[in-house]
Design a protein around this motif. Structure first.
Motif: not given
Length: 221
Positions: A1-4, A33-43, A45-48, A50-57
């Protein structure tokens, strides 16, 4: 799968994102907890995300649900120590005591998770669609422990109503005092002694016999 243009592979990306959020919250609570911080840890992109969580909340709510599960697990572990008690009444009392002490210990040992689990702003729905804290695993554990007292014949059925709120108020109040109040920074032994006292008083309070004026219907004075 590709993202960006970046390729990534996860067996369960939502679970990986929640796990990363849980680690960030451990030291900083929900604010960390921030989307950018969490996605950075997982490796990814933030867009990935949003496929599973509508927003940070939505992500924070999912992590908060995991924090509550961690607390429920800590309660279950401590309750297991009471299962060897052969007397049903004593076993039920000790299991309820374990619930209260585990709650306070969790707040002290994992303040970031504790704040996240019970102080998430606008928490109307958790990740499984349950509403509010009344459906949270720790709360259900408390309810079950109180119901066991009734089954064991220790707590009269007519005294069961609202007993959970008396117990929860006691342990939550002390947790606040121990993590953000005058007990903060006190030696662990001192806090543990106070915790045991408060939990024991809460249990004795819900088990105490009604005053004569309450039980026979006679007016005060």
């Amino acid at each position: 799968m590709k993202d960006g243009g970046r390729r990534y592979h996860h067996g369960d990306l939502p679970a990986a994102l929640v796990a990363a959020g849980l680690e960030l919250a451990r030291s900083g609570g929900g604010e960390a907890i921030g989307l950018r911080e969490v996605t950075r840890v997982v490796g990814v992109t933030p867009n990935a995300a949003y496929r599973h969580f509508a927003d940070r909340h939505a992500l924070v709510l999912a992590v908060a649900a995991r924090a509550q599960q961690e607390l429920a697990s800590a309660m279950a572990t401590r309750m297991a120590d009471a299962d060897s008690e052969p007397d049903p009444g004593l076993r039920a009392r000790r299991r309820l005591r374990a619930v209260g002490l585990a709650y306070i210990s969790f707040a002290i040992d994992e303040p970031g998770w504790f704040r996240l689990a019970f102080f998430t702003p606008d928490r109307s729905t958790d990740a499984d669609g349950a509403t509010g804290h009344a459906d949270a695993p720790p709360y259900r554990t408390l309810l079950a422990a109180l119901d066991d007292l009734v089954v064991a014949g220790v707590l009269p059925a007519d005294r069961r109503t609202n007993a959970e709120w008396a117990c929860w108020s006691a342990v939550h109040g002390l947790s606040e005092l121990a993590t953000r109040g005058p007990l903060q920074g006190q030696p662990a032994g001192v806090v543990e002694q106070v915790a045991e006292y408060v939990v024991d008083c809460a249990i004795e309070g819900i088990l105490a016999e009604r005053a004569a004026s309450d039980s026979d219907g006679s007016p005060d004075g």
